[in-house]
Design an enzyme around this catalytic site. Sequence first.
Site, PDB file in Angstrom:
ATOM      1  N   SER A 122      27.476 -71.406  10.057  1.00  0.00           N
ATOM      2  CA  SER A 122      27.723 -72.780   9.597  1.00  0.00           C
ATOM      3  C   SER A 122      26.560 -73.307   8.781  1.00  0.00           C
ATOM      4  CB  SER A 122      27.875 -73.739  10.786  1.00  0.00           C
ATOM      5  OG  SER A 122      28.852 -73.287  11.652  1.00  0.00           O
ATOM      6  N   HIS A 144      37.883 -74.658   4.015  1.00  0.00           N
ATOM      7  CA  HIS A 144      36.880 -73.587   4.152  1.00  0.00           C
ATOM      8  C   HIS A 144      37.427 -72.309   3.540  1.00  0.00           C
ATOM      9  CE1 HIS A 144      34.161 -75.087   7.631  1.00  0.00           C
ATOM     10  NE2 HIS A 144      34.499 -76.056   6.810  1.00  0.00           N
ATOM     11  N   HIS A 157      36.146 -67.772  13.901  1.00  0.00           N
ATOM     12  CA  HIS A 157      35.735 -67.887  15.298  1.00  0.00           C
ATOM     13  C   HIS A 157      36.934 -67.643  16.215  1.00  0.00           C
ATOM     14  CE1 HIS A 157      32.930 -70.403  12.985  1.00  0.00           C
ATOM     15  NE2 HIS A 157      32.030 -70.066  13.883  1.00  0.00           N
ATOM     16  N   TYR A 177      37.726 -69.425  18.681  1.00  0.00           N
ATOM     17  CA  TYR A 177      38.403 -70.693  19.030  1.00  0.00           C
ATOM     18  C   TYR A 177      39.443 -71.109  17.997  1.00  0.00           C
ATOM     19  CZ  TYR A 177      34.981 -72.920  15.884  1.00  0.00           C
ATOM     20  OH  TYR A 177      34.218 -73.258  14.807  1.00  0.00           O
ATOM     21  N   GLU A 178      39.395 -70.517  16.809  1.00  0.00           N
ATOM     22  CA  GLU A 178      40.388 -70.864  15.792  1.00  0.00           C
ATOM     23  C   GLU A 178      41.757 -70.276  16.121  1.00  0.00           C
ATOM     24  OE1 GLU A 178      38.860 -70.653  11.561  1.00  0.00           O
ATOM     25  OE2 GLU A 178      37.197 -69.754  12.637  1.00  0.00           O
ATOM     26  N   ALA A 184      24.629 -71.240  14.057  1.00  0.00           N
ATOM     27  CA  ALA A 184      24.067 -72.505  14.531  1.00  0.00           C
ATOM     28  C   ALA A 184      24.279 -72.529  16.040  1.00  0.00           C
ATOM     29  CB  ALA A 184      24.812 -73.664  13.889  1.00  0.00           C
ATOM     30  N   MET A 190      29.143 -70.486  19.724  1.00  0.00           N
ATOM     31  CA  MET A 190      30.543 -70.035  19.766  1.00  0.00           C
ATOM     32  C   MET A 190      30.839 -68.849  18.850  1.00  0.00           C
ATOM     33  SD  MET A 190      32.177 -73.849  19.511  1.00  0.00           S
ATOM     34  CE  MET A 190      31.448 -75.232  20.409  1.00  0.00           C
ATOM     35  N   SER A 191      29.823 -68.070  18.528  1.00  0.00           N
ATOM     36  CA  SER A 191      30.074 -66.960  17.590  1.00  0.00           C
ATOM     37  C   SER A 191      29.150 -65.787  17.901  1.00  0.00           C
ATOM     38  CB  SER A 191      29.814 -67.440  16.158  1.00  0.00           C
ATOM     39  OG  SER A 191      28.441 -67.689  15.965  1.00  0.00           O
ATOM     40  N   ASN A 240      21.096 -78.663  17.540  1.00  0.00           N
ATOM     41  CA  ASN A 240      21.112 -79.797  18.475  1.00  0.00           C
ATOM     42  C   ASN A 240      20.549 -79.317  19.805  1.00  0.00           C
ATOM     43  OD1 ASN A 240      23.854 -78.338  18.408  1.00  0.00           O
ATOM     44  ND2 ASN A 240      23.869 -79.329  20.406  1.00  0.00           N
ATOM     45  N   HIS A 265      29.167 -82.891  15.631  1.00  0.00           N
ATOM     46  CA  HIS A 265      29.362 -81.886  14.583  1.00  0.00           C
ATOM     47  C   HIS A 265      28.585 -82.235  13.313  1.00  0.00           C
ATOM     48  CE1 HIS A 265      31.136 -78.486  12.681  1.00  0.00           C
ATOM     49  NE2 HIS A 265      31.771 -79.200  11.773  1.00  0.00           N
TER      50      HIS A 265
HETATM   51  N1  HPA Z   1      27.178 -75.644  21.803  1.00  0.00           N
HETATM   52  C1  HPA Z   1      27.966 -74.664  21.325  1.00  0.00           C
HETATM   53  N2  HPA Z   1      27.965 -74.292  20.059  1.00  0.00           N
HETATM   54  C2  HPA Z   1      27.126 -74.920  19.224  1.00  0.00           C
HETATM   55  C3  HPA Z   1      26.283 -75.953  19.653  1.00  0.00           C
HETATM   56  C4  HPA Z   1      26.317 -76.322  21.019  1.00  0.00           C
HETATM   57  O1  HPA Z   1      25.590 -77.235  21.484  1.00  0.00           O
HETATM   58  N3  HPA Z   1      25.568 -76.363  18.572  1.00  0.00           N
HETATM   59  C5  HPA Z   1      25.972 -75.602  17.519  1.00  0.00           C
HETATM   60  N4  HPA Z   1      26.914 -74.730  17.909  1.00  0.00           N
END
Ligand code: HPA
Length: 319
Positions: free
Chosen positions: A40, A73, A96, A98-99, A126, A232-233, A256, A290
Site C-alpha cells: 500500500s 486500483h 489480499h 480479505y478481498e 504497511a 494483512m498481507s 500506525n 485507513h
Molecule cells: N493492522 C492490520 N493491518 C494493518 C495495520 C494494522 O494496524 N496497519 C496497516 N495495515
Amino acid sequence: MAEPPHHPSPFEKAKEAVRFLRKDLPESLQSPRVAIVCGSGLGGLADTVHGTLRAEYEYSAIPHFPCPTVSGHVGKLVFGFLGQNVPAVLMVGRTHYYEGHSIDSVTFPIRVFKLLGVDIVVLTNASGGLNSEYAVGDIVLLNDHIFFAGLAGIHPLRGPNADEFGVRFPPLSDAYDLDLRRFVHKAWKKVIPSDSKRRLHEGVYAFVGGPSYETRAECRMLRQLGADLVGMSTVPEIVVARHCGIRVLALSLVTNKAVLAPVPRGDDHLLQNSTASELGVILEEGKADHEEVLEAGRLAAVDMQRLVEQAIADIFEHR
Ligand code: HPA
C-alpha cells in the site's frame, strides 16, 4: 463420451502466464533476477525502474493472475532495470485474502516469478506497530512471522503438493534470509541520513485475515505471543516463495501504532460526568484509520524506495 474437463495444475497455470508475458518481453527482460511486491502506497518503487526498455502488463490481461477488487486500483506488472542494470519485475498493487480471493490465488504471482527465473523476492507492506519501540514511519525488516491462519490450515500449500515447485513439508525456520538482511542494514547506513528520525528495526510480523483492524485485546494477545507488527498481507507469499526456493526479503512500513491499552470501563468513576463527545475523543486515541495508514505511507515511501534500490544494487554487485 465427452472428455472430462481438464483442470490445469498450478504448474501449468504458471507456465501459461509466463508464456503470455514472454511473448512480448524484450530479450534482456525475459528472465528477471528479482521481483518486488509493492505494498500500500509503495508503488512509487516502480518509478525507479530505469532504462528505455520497460514493459507493463495489467493483471487483468495475464492468464490466472488475481486482480485487486478495490475499485480504481489497477494492478500492473512492471518489467525494467533497477540499480546497476538488474533485470526486475515489480508488482504494483497486490491482492489480499480479505478481498475474497482464495489464498492460493493471492500467491499465484510468486510461482510465475519462479518460472521467470527470479531468485530473490522483496515484499513490502504497511503494518500496525505492536512493539512500543516502533514509531509511525519506521521501517521493519521482517525476520520471522506468526501465521495463525496457516497454523489452522488456511494455507497456500494445502492440497496435493506441487512437486514441480518444492517439497511437501517445507521448513520455514530460515525463511527470512539472513545474508540479505545484512545487506539492508548496510544499505540503510548509506541512504538514510544519520540525523533522520526514521529508524530501521527487525521484527516478527503477525498475519491477520482482515479487513477489520484488530481490537485492543487482539493487539495485546498478538504482542504477548511475540509479534512486533500486524498486517494483512505478505506471509502467504513468503510461504510460497520459500516452498519453491526463492530467497526472501520483507520490509514493513509502520503506518500506525496498534492500541494495546484496555478499552475504558463504563463504570470508571472518572468518566461518569464526561459528555458523549468527550468519551468519543478518548476512544479516538490511537484508533487505526485507513487515511492515516496511507499518509504515513506517502511520507516514508521515498526512504523505503531508496533503501530497496540500494540493497538490490549491493546484493547483485556481488554476484
Ligand atoms: N493492522 C492490520 N493491518 C494493518 C495495520 C494494522 O494496524 N496497519 C496497516 N495495515
